[in-house]
Design a protein around this motif. Structure first.
Motif, short mmCIF file in Angstrom:
data_model
loop_
_atom_site.label_atom_id
_atom_site.label_comp_id
_atom_site.label_asym_id
_atom_site.label_seq_id
_atom_site.Cartn_x
_atom_site.Cartn_y
_atom_site.Cartn_z
N ARG A 313 0.80 -1.22 0.00
CA ARG A 313 0.00 0.00 0.00
C ARG A 313 0.84 1.28 0.00
N VAL A 314 1.76 1.39 0.95
CA VAL A 314 2.42 2.67 1.19
C VAL A 314 3.22 3.13 -0.03
N TRP A 315 4.01 2.24 -0.62
CA TRP A 315 4.81 2.67 -1.77
C TRP A 315 3.94 2.92 -2.99
N HIS A 316 2.80 2.26 -3.07
CA HIS A 316 1.87 2.59 -4.15
C HIS A 316 1.32 4.00 -3.96
N LEU A 317 1.06 4.38 -2.70
CA LEU A 317 0.62 5.75 -2.44
C LEU A 317 1.70 6.75 -2.79
N ILE A 318 2.92 6.47 -2.39
CA ILE A 318 4.03 7.37 -2.70
C ILE A 318 4.20 7.49 -4.22
N GLY A 319 4.04 6.38 -4.93
CA GLY A 319 4.16 6.41 -6.38
C GLY A 319 3.10 7.26 -7.05
N SER A 320 1.84 7.13 -6.60
CA SER A 320 0.76 7.91 -7.20
C SER A 320 0.87 9.39 -6.84
N PHE A 321 1.31 9.69 -5.61
CA PHE A 321 1.57 11.09 -5.24
C PHE A 321 2.67 11.68 -6.12
N SER A 322 3.71 10.89 -6.39
CA SER A 322 4.81 11.36 -7.24
C SER A 322 4.31 11.66 -8.64
N ALA A 348 -1.73 14.52 -13.64
CA ALA A 348 -2.07 14.90 -12.27
C ALA A 348 -3.36 14.22 -11.82
N ALA A 349 -4.38 14.21 -12.68
CA ALA A 349 -5.65 13.58 -12.33
C ALA A 349 -5.46 12.09 -12.08
N MET A 350 -4.64 11.44 -12.89
CA MET A 350 -4.38 10.01 -12.71
C MET A 350 -3.74 9.75 -11.34
N GLY A 351 -2.75 10.58 -10.98
CA GLY A 351 -2.08 10.39 -9.70
C GLY A 351 -2.98 10.64 -8.51
N VAL A 352 -3.77 11.73 -8.58
CA VAL A 352 -4.64 12.09 -7.46
C VAL A 352 -5.71 11.03 -7.23
N TYR A 353 -6.39 10.62 -8.29
CA TYR A 353 -7.48 9.66 -8.12
C TYR A 353 -6.95 8.28 -7.72
N ALA A 354 -5.79 7.88 -8.26
CA ALA A 354 -5.20 6.60 -7.86
C ALA A 354 -4.81 6.61 -6.38
N SER A 355 -4.33 7.75 -5.88
CA SER A 355 -3.98 7.87 -4.46
C SER A 355 -5.19 7.63 -3.58
N ASN A 356 -6.31 8.19 -3.97
CA ASN A 356 -7.54 8.08 -3.19
C ASN A 356 -7.92 6.62 -2.95
N VAL A 357 -7.77 5.82 -3.99
CA VAL A 357 -8.16 4.41 -3.91
C VAL A 357 -7.29 3.65 -2.91
N VAL A 358 -5.97 3.79 -3.05
CA VAL A 358 -5.05 2.99 -2.23
C VAL A 358 -5.14 3.39 -0.76
N LEU A 359 -5.29 4.69 -0.50
CA LEU A 359 -5.34 5.12 0.90
C LEU A 359 -6.50 4.48 1.65
N TRP A 360 -7.66 4.39 1.00
CA TRP A 360 -8.83 3.91 1.73
C TRP A 360 -8.79 2.41 2.00
N SER A 361 -7.79 1.70 1.46
CA SER A 361 -7.66 0.29 1.80
C SER A 361 -6.91 0.10 3.12
N LEU A 362 -6.34 1.18 3.67
CA LEU A 362 -5.52 1.06 4.88
C LEU A 362 -6.30 1.07 6.20
N PRO A 363 -7.17 2.07 6.47
CA PRO A 363 -7.76 2.16 7.82
C PRO A 363 -8.48 0.91 8.29
N THR A 364 -9.32 0.32 7.44
CA THR A 364 -10.08 -0.86 7.85
C THR A 364 -9.23 -2.12 7.86
#
Length: 456
Positions: A313-322, A348-364
């Protein structure tokens, strides 16, 4: 901890696909309507502001009141959902916001505008985090990012489909039966929320044992998998309800999502204006504005699936933010080269929307029960304060500099901040004590399912 009995991998894959087709399309429809009712005020303002004498400043303040109501009622709403169940509470949320959205047709001035926008935010509070908790109760961790990615395609779809619908109602229904187009828009677009809220009572179920479209063997298999995963999370440490608001890992996730929401909100508010500055006609702006959303939707599905496949998860988030950072910097540096700037917007839109998906898999995946529900709500409520900050800051930068270049740099700065927050998150106890789970203790791929024992 004993793993649930193994079954054929193809059977498990078929079970996941059945869950996807039975649950996700309906949830997508709910979110599509929710997002449409949240942002249709931007179309209503084309007529409503002049009709009621609402100034630009008053309109901006009223629009932001939604997020204030959302902030205060998000956590209480999700705590109630954890007690009464998703089926009843999501139905309540949809019916309530449908009624309040319909009442927007009868706004008479600034005060009633402020009040109803606040109430709309308060009524919708808990919907999105409630859906995230609901998905977490039906899908194993290793399937969650791709499921979330498909579900959240409803966001760009609302821009692609909802915008033309709102425009058609504004023009086609204007002055029909003595009502203005913006009044008809609120009345018509609120009805689906009420109808779908009633359907929630029939179509949603809180647990597998309550549905009739799974066999008894499938129900037992799914419940065993989810129970095993919950036990694995619990084995890594017990989290109190207060941890949902004070744990450093939760706070860092909230800050990370704040950066993501800043990007998505900013794109929603400023994408047409940026493209308009290239010198295109209004009709061409509409067509070109759809392109970043299309690529963003594709990125959501692909990156969520890729994250699940790699069980990371985490490095996928870092990748999409980058990726988003690069896109916004291209926009800022090449604003005069319209094709390059447009490419920057797409990236930019690809990175932002991809980040949203991966982040929400973490809390639960890191907490359970009421603590997870409260954490999801808390993260979402803090992050959505971006809805107050982003339009004001980006609008100020445009007015102060006379260019969208500064806007691109501000976007890029928030994306870089997201990278830093994720790097810090990797060093928190919440992540380290659940490191196996964060990289998926329960693995569900297309042809194979197996359950590992989580270890510290």
């Amino acid at each position: 901890m004993n793993s649930p009995a193994m079954t054929d991998g193809s059977t498990d894959a078929a079970l996941m696909k059945r869950l996807m087709w039975k649950i996700i399309p309906f949830l997508m429809l709910l979110y599509f309507i929710a997002f449409l009712d949240r942002v249709n005020i931007s179309f209503a303002s084309l007529q409503m502001n002049a009709d009621l004498g609402i100034s630009s400043i008053a309109y901006g303040f009223g629009a932001s009141m939604f997020f204030i109501g959302y902030f205060f009622f998000e956590v209480p709403s999700n705590l109630v959902l954890a007690k009464v169940g998703a089926r009843i509470w999501i139905a309540r949320i949809m019916i309530t916001w449908g009624v309040i959205s319909m009442c927007m047709a009868f706004v008479t001035g600034e005060k009633s505008f402020y009040l109803l926008r606040f109430l709309l935010g308060a009524s919708e509070a808990g919907f999105f985090p409630g859906i995230m908790v609901y998905i977490g109760r039906w899908f194993p961790t290793s399937y969650r990012a791709r499921v979330t990615g498909i579900f959240m395609v409803a966001i760009p779809l609302s821009g692609l489909i909802g915008s033309p619908i709102s425009g058609i109602i504004l023009d086609g229904m204007n002055n029909v039966a003595g009502l203005r187009g913006w009044q008809w828009m609120f009345l018509i677009e609120a009805l689906p929320a009420i109808v779908l809220g009633l359907l929630c009572l029939r179509l949603l179920a809180d647990k597998p044992s309550e549905v009739n479209w799974l066999s008894q063997q499938e129900k037992e298999r799914l419940e065993a998998i989810m129970a095993s995963e919950q036990q694995a999370i619990t084995a890594t440490g017990h989290y109190k309800l207060s941890d949902a608001f004070t744990n450093p890992g939760v706070l860092l996730l909230a800050g990370t999502l704040f950066c993501i929401v800043f990007g998505t909100t900013g794109i929603a508010f400023f994408l047409p204006q940026i493209i308009k500055s290239f010198g295109y006609s209004d009709s061409m702006v509409g067509y070109l504005s759809a392109i970043p959303y299309l690529f963003g939707a594709a990125a959501m599905v692909y990156w969520g699936r890729h994250s699940d496949t790699r069980r990371e998860r985490v490095w996928h988030l870092i990748g999409s933010f980058s990726l988003a950072t690069v896109g916004f910097l291209v926009l800022a540096l090449m604003l005069d080269m319209h094709a390059a700037a447009m490419l920057g917007l797409i990236i930019a839109a690809m990175g932002v929307y991809a980040s949203n998906v991966v982040l929400w898999s973490l809390p639960t995946s890191l907490m359970t029960g009421a603590t997870a529900a409260a954490a999801v709500a808390f993260i979402n409520s803090l992050a959505n304060l971006s809805g107050v900050v982003a339009p004001t800051l980006l609008g100020w930068s445009r007015q102060a500099t006379g260019s969208f270049a500064a806007t691109g740099f501000i976007f890029g700065g928030f994306m870089l901040c997201g990278i830093v927050l994720m790097l810090l998150f990797r060093n928190t106890d919440l992540f380290r004590s659940n490191a196996v789970l964060a990289n998926d203790a329960t693995t569900v791929n297309d042809g194979e399912m197996h359950v590992q024992t989580a270890r510290r």
